[in-house]
Write a protein that holds these residues in place. Structure first.
Motif, short mmCIF file in Angstrom:
data_model
loop_
_atom_site.label_atom_id
_atom_site.label_comp_id
_atom_site.label_asym_id
_atom_site.label_seq_id
_atom_site.Cartn_x
_atom_site.Cartn_y
_atom_site.Cartn_z
N ALA A 31 53.30 13.23 19.67
CA ALA A 31 53.54 13.06 21.12
C ALA A 31 54.38 11.90 21.39
O ALA A 31 53.87 10.75 20.88
CB ALA A 31 52.15 13.30 21.77
N TYR A 69 55.63 18.92 17.69
CA TYR A 69 56.20 17.75 18.54
C TYR A 69 55.94 18.14 20.01
O TYR A 69 56.21 19.36 20.38
CB TYR A 69 57.54 17.30 18.17
N THR A 71 56.15 16.39 24.35
CA THR A 71 56.52 15.34 25.21
C THR A 71 55.37 15.31 26.25
O THR A 71 54.99 16.19 26.84
CB THR A 71 57.80 15.41 25.94
N PHE A 72 54.75 14.11 26.45
CA PHE A 72 53.62 14.01 27.42
C PHE A 72 54.10 13.10 28.39
O PHE A 72 54.48 11.80 28.20
CB PHE A 72 52.32 13.40 26.86
#
Length: 200
Positions: A31, A69, A71-72
């Motif tokens: 992340a 994978y 994105t945060f």
């Protein structure tokens, strides 16, 4: 390894999800924690995070190794996902609500790259890095390092007269007042308005 609460809440395209659900059935998760400037226009969003995230296109190679994978984002899902859409990114995108920041960020700051391991219903953080440690996300740097002029940043030990036009505090990721990767989207006619969308 540090155990993390697998029920830690995130917000995705379908609403709240738990951290363990983000793995999408795989055993590992990488992340990237994208900084977000709430209420700011696209041009004022984090240039370093935009640089890193812009390189994450094809995820099938990670998936084939049992790695997800995602994105945060630090920002609210509604606003930050509009940025993702403007940029044309297709990776899984989640917002980290305030109550989950302490569990996931743990006295660090957004702009970190974190690896997790899922063992059944348990989740462990196994690695994290930030700053220059995030460079594996951005092969542009590796490619520039192979050119005669390199990254063209001031810190490089370059011969007299070689181009060195970039600092290393974010300016190297901006061009004419906005993150560099945004210009191709603007030229393609994409709308960079991150305000509320009107209901049709």
């Amino acid at each position: 390894m540090v155990e993390v609460d697998p029920a830690t809440r995130l917000i995705g395209s379908d609403g709240p999800v738990s951290l363990v659900d983000v793995f999408d059935g795989r055993s590992q998760l990488i992340a990237y924690f994208q900084m977000w400037h709430t209420g700011k226009p696209a041009a004022e969003q984090c240039e370093g995070c935009t640089f890193s995230t812009a390189h994450m296109g094809e995820l099938s190679y990670l998936h084939s190794r049992d790695v997800t994978y995602a994105t945060f984002s630090e920002g609210a899902y509604e606003e930050s996902s509009r940025y993702r859409d403007f940029m044309g990114w297709t990776m899984p995108w989640y917002s980290v609500p305030r109550e989950s920041v302490a569990e996931l960020v743990a006295d660090r700051h957004f702009g970190i790259l974190v690896s997790y391991l899922r063992d059944g219903d348990r989740v462990f953080e196994t690695y994290w890095t930030t700053g220059r440690g995030n460079e594996p996300m951005a092969p542009s740097y590796g490619l520039l390092d192979m050119t005669v002029y390199g990254r063209q940043e001031y810190w490089e030990d370059s011969p007299e007269g070689w181009p060195q036009r970039w600092g290393s505090r974010g300016g190297q990721f901006r061009l004419d007042g906005r993150p560099t990767a945004q210009w191709s989207r603007i030229e393609a006619g994409r709308d960079d308005d991150l305000g509320p969308r009107s209901e049709l």
